[in-house]
Scaffold this motif. Sequence first.
Motif, PDB file in Angstrom:
ATOM      1  N   PHE A  94       0.606  -1.148  -0.081  1.00  0.00           N
ATOM      2  CA  PHE A  94      -0.014   0.112   0.204  1.00  0.00           C
ATOM      3  C   PHE A  94       1.004   1.168   0.068  1.00  0.00           C
ATOM      4  O   PHE A  94       0.673   2.538  -0.558  1.00  0.00           O
ATOM      5  N   ASP A  95       1.616   1.036   0.714  1.00  0.00           N
ATOM      6  CA  ASP A  95       2.601   2.643   0.971  1.00  0.00           C
ATOM      7  C   ASP A  95       3.282   3.067  -0.623  1.00  0.00           C
ATOM      8  O   ASP A  95       3.799   3.987  -0.718  1.00  0.00           O
ATOM      9  N   ALA A  96       4.360   1.851  -1.166  1.00  0.00           N
ATOM     10  CA  ALA A  96       5.208   1.599  -2.222  1.00  0.00           C
ATOM     11  C   ALA A  96       3.775   2.569  -3.506  1.00  0.00           C
ATOM     12  O   ALA A  96       4.318   3.497  -4.071  1.00  0.00           O
ATOM     13  N   ILE A  97       3.058   2.275  -3.128  1.00  0.00           N
ATOM     14  CA  ILE A  97       1.668   2.487  -4.665  1.00  0.00           C
ATOM     15  C   ILE A  97       1.236   3.698  -4.227  1.00  0.00           C
ATOM     16  O   ILE A  97       1.614   5.004  -5.118  1.00  0.00           O
ATOM     17  N   MET A  98       1.383   3.940  -2.199  1.00  0.00           N
ATOM     18  CA  MET A  98       0.847   5.362  -2.074  1.00  0.00           C
ATOM     19  C   MET A  98       2.045   6.901  -2.613  1.00  0.00           C
ATOM     20  O   MET A  98       2.415   7.556  -2.762  1.00  0.00           O
ATOM     21  N   MET A  99       3.852   5.898  -2.597  1.00  0.00           N
ATOM     22  CA  MET A  99       4.869   6.999  -3.055  1.00  0.00           C
ATOM     23  C   MET A  99       4.247   7.473  -4.268  1.00  0.00           C
ATOM     24  O   MET A  99       4.666   8.682  -4.787  1.00  0.00           O
ATOM     25  N   GLY A 100       3.895   6.942  -5.478  1.00  0.00           N
ATOM     26  CA  GLY A 100       2.790   7.287  -6.916  1.00  0.00           C
ATOM     27  C   GLY A 100       2.497   9.267  -6.538  1.00  0.00           C
ATOM     28  O   GLY A 100       2.182   9.472  -7.544  1.00  0.00           O
ATOM     29  N   ARG A 101       1.630   9.206  -5.630  1.00  0.00           N
ATOM     30  CA  ARG A 101       0.959  10.027  -5.114  1.00  0.00           C
ATOM     31  C   ARG A 101       1.794  11.221  -4.561  1.00  0.00           C
ATOM     32  O   ARG A 101       0.682  12.004  -4.199  1.00  0.00           O
ATOM     33  N   LYS A 102       3.086  10.697  -4.487  1.00  0.00           N
ATOM     34  CA  LYS A 102       4.355  12.267  -3.490  1.00  0.00           C
ATOM     35  C   LYS A 102       3.811  13.579  -5.124  1.00  0.00           C
ATOM     36  O   LYS A 102       3.977  14.612  -4.144  1.00  0.00           O
ATOM     37  N   PRO A 103       3.812  13.588  -5.908  1.00  0.00           N
ATOM     38  CA  PRO A 103       3.566  15.345  -6.848  1.00  0.00           C
ATOM     39  C   PRO A 103       2.235  16.034  -6.635  1.00  0.00           C
ATOM     40  O   PRO A 103       2.552  16.787  -6.687  1.00  0.00           O
ATOM     41  N   TYR A 104       1.404  14.975  -5.359  1.00  0.00           N
ATOM     42  CA  TYR A 104       0.547  15.899  -5.715  1.00  0.00           C
ATOM     43  C   TYR A 104       0.702  15.847  -3.720  1.00  0.00           C
ATOM     44  O   TYR A 104      -0.861  16.451  -3.063  1.00  0.00           O
ATOM     45  N   ILE A 105       1.389  15.382  -2.533  1.00  0.00           N
ATOM     46  CA  ILE A 105       0.854  15.499  -1.830  1.00  0.00           C
ATOM     47  C   ILE A 105       1.690  16.408  -1.598  1.00  0.00           C
ATOM     48  O   ILE A 105       2.734  16.392  -1.321  1.00  0.00           O
ATOM     49  N   SER A 106       1.021  18.081  -0.594  1.00  0.00           N
ATOM     50  CA  SER A 106       1.945  18.421  -0.049  1.00  0.00           C
ATOM     51  C   SER A 106       2.307  18.230   1.789  1.00  0.00           C
ATOM     52  O   SER A 106       3.391  18.253   2.290  1.00  0.00           O
ATOM     53  N   TRP A 107       1.299  17.165   2.486  1.00  0.00           N
ATOM     54  CA  TRP A 107       2.071  16.841   3.525  1.00  0.00           C
ATOM     55  C   TRP A 107       1.773  15.721   3.711  1.00  0.00           C
ATOM     56  O   TRP A 107       2.720  14.496   4.604  1.00  0.00           O
ATOM     57  N   LYS A 108       0.252  15.210   3.914  1.00  0.00           N
ATOM     58  CA  LYS A 108      -0.192  13.741   4.673  1.00  0.00           C
ATOM     59  C   LYS A 108      -1.443  13.836   3.143  1.00  0.00           C
ATOM     60  O   LYS A 108      -1.470  14.583   2.880  1.00  0.00           O
ATOM     61  N   PRO A 109      -1.741  12.917   3.264  1.00  0.00           N
ATOM     62  CA  PRO A 109      -2.158  11.821   2.004  1.00  0.00           C
ATOM     63  C   PRO A 109      -3.774  12.279   2.342  1.00  0.00           C
ATOM     64  O   PRO A 109      -3.961  12.752   3.143  1.00  0.00           O
ATOM     65  N   ARG A 110      -4.618  12.869   0.935  1.00  0.00           N
ATOM     66  CA  ARG A 110      -6.044  13.073   1.770  1.00  0.00           C
ATOM     67  C   ARG A 110      -6.547  12.104   0.773  1.00  0.00           C
ATOM     68  O   ARG A 110      -6.520  11.204   0.624  1.00  0.00           O
ATOM     69  N   GLU A 111      -8.227  12.077   0.993  1.00  0.00           N
ATOM     70  CA  GLU A 111      -8.720  11.136   0.773  1.00  0.00           C
ATOM     71  C   GLU A 111      -8.637  10.929  -0.416  1.00  0.00           C
ATOM     72  O   GLU A 111      -8.895   9.180  -0.872  1.00  0.00           O
ATOM     73  N   LYS A 112      -8.430  11.061  -1.612  1.00  0.00           N
ATOM     74  CA  LYS A 112      -9.180  11.191  -2.900  1.00  0.00           C
ATOM     75  C   LYS A 112      -7.558  10.577  -2.931  1.00  0.00           C
ATOM     76  O   LYS A 112      -7.622   9.407  -3.813  1.00  0.00           O
ATOM     77  N   ASP A 113      -6.592  10.765  -2.582  1.00  0.00           N
ATOM     78  CA  ASP A 113      -5.494  10.088  -2.417  1.00  0.00           C
ATOM     79  C   ASP A 113      -5.245   8.378  -2.674  1.00  0.00           C
ATOM     80  O   ASP A 113      -4.919   7.354  -3.027  1.00  0.00           O
ATOM     81  N   MET A 114      -5.541   7.976  -1.052  1.00  0.00           N
ATOM     82  CA  MET A 114      -6.577   7.111  -0.678  1.00  0.00           C
ATOM     83  C   MET A 114      -7.581   5.897  -1.339  1.00  0.00           C
ATOM     84  O   MET A 114      -6.961   5.596  -1.726  1.00  0.00           O
ATOM     85  N   GLU A 115      -8.173   7.092  -2.445  1.00  0.00           N
ATOM     86  CA  GLU A 115      -9.402   6.578  -2.798  1.00  0.00           C
ATOM     87  C   GLU A 115      -8.523   5.459  -4.122  1.00  0.00           C
ATOM     88  O   GLU A 115      -8.703   4.910  -4.782  1.00  0.00           O
ATOM     89  N   ILE A 116      -7.826   6.707  -4.756  1.00  0.00           N
ATOM     90  CA  ILE A 116      -6.742   6.538  -5.587  1.00  0.00           C
ATOM     91  C   ILE A 116      -5.862   4.920  -5.723  1.00  0.00           C
ATOM     92  O   ILE A 116      -5.858   4.376  -6.503  1.00  0.00           O
ATOM     93  N   VAL A 117      -5.268   5.251  -4.207  1.00  0.00           N
ATOM     94  CA  VAL A 117      -4.317   3.817  -4.320  1.00  0.00           C
ATOM     95  C   VAL A 117      -5.088   2.619  -4.180  1.00  0.00           C
ATOM     96  O   VAL A 117      -4.743   1.337  -4.607  1.00  0.00           O
ATOM     97  N   SER A 118      -6.216   3.258  -3.010  1.00  0.00           N
ATOM     98  CA  SER A 118      -7.575   1.528  -2.737  1.00  0.00           C
ATOM     99  C   SER A 118      -7.890   0.858  -4.148  1.00  0.00           C
ATOM    100  O   SER A 118      -7.808   0.197  -4.820  1.00  0.00           O
ATOM    101  N   GLU A 119      -8.087   1.703  -5.273  1.00  0.00           N
ATOM    102  CA  GLU A 119      -8.879   1.592  -6.392  1.00  0.00           C
ATOM    103  C   GLU A 119      -7.512   0.666  -7.725  1.00  0.00           C
ATOM    104  O   GLU A 119      -8.013  -0.458  -8.148  1.00  0.00           O
ATOM    105  N   ILE A 120      -6.184   1.220  -7.242  1.00  0.00           N
ATOM    106  CA  ILE A 120      -5.098   0.328  -8.049  1.00  0.00           C
ATOM    107  C   ILE A 120      -4.491  -0.415  -7.498  1.00  0.00           C
ATOM    108  O   ILE A 120      -4.771  -1.759  -8.582  1.00  0.00           O
ATOM    109  N   ILE A 121      -4.890  -1.308  -6.029  1.00  0.00           N
ATOM    110  CA  ILE A 121      -4.979  -2.182  -5.549  1.00  0.00           C
ATOM    111  C   ILE A 121      -5.733  -2.896  -6.264  1.00  0.00           C
ATOM    112  O   ILE A 121      -5.365  -4.071  -6.611  1.00  0.00           O
TER     113      ILE A 121
END
Length: 254
Positions: A94-121
Amino acid sequence: MELKVDSIDFSYDETLVLEDVSFELKAGEILSIIGPNGSGKSTLIKCINRILDPKKGSLIFNGRDLLNLTREDLARHLGYVPQNESRNFPVTVFDAIMMGRKPYISWKPREKDMEIVSEIIEKLQLEDLCLRDVKRLSGGQRQKVLFGRALAQEPDILLLDEPTSDLDLRHQLEVLELIRQETSRGIAAITAIHDLSLASRYSDKFIMLSEGRVYAAGGREILSSENLQEVYGVEVAVLEHRGEKIIVPESPIA
């Protein structure tokens, strides 16, 4: 979406690795870079992704020069899947795929980021592995995770360096089917690949590199026995099976 690679040169010190490489890519297309070891396939992908900076030429994406983009902006457009990647610290799927959201995350993942990673998984059928350490996965599973991380960037272009290397037949087909599914949604893909039969089946266009230069470019018609013999130094038979080209190497040319 349009990418124009124009007259790219790259060298390590005084050793010229790429010379005058040009091609164009549009949305929905898969371009395969083919050629023998040392012909510059991986180097070209790294130049497009700015891991390496070309010594000459231009990389124009939708009218913008990729050489002028920040790393963060670049990561929003290009998703990179390396040939292999080793990490010395534990990280879950989960965290490895979340790394792909780094260009969009300023401090911590948003709900949208969590949803995108969950959909990819879910798409990659990694639900049962999402909390497992990536180092404990098989080669095919790790390749899916790297692919998922690139998808999490929501890129316009996927850059894949030998995405089927070290994979068994089933995982090779699964990875290439995933690439085709993503390009059917309107993104593009560039892949360096050794298996010419799989390249023929899944690619829309090709560039064939020989000693850092483009020997041939176009569609499946460039996969001729004459071209392959000249570039790879082997006699080959090019067969047809269900409308697809099958490349059968026969013997090295003395």
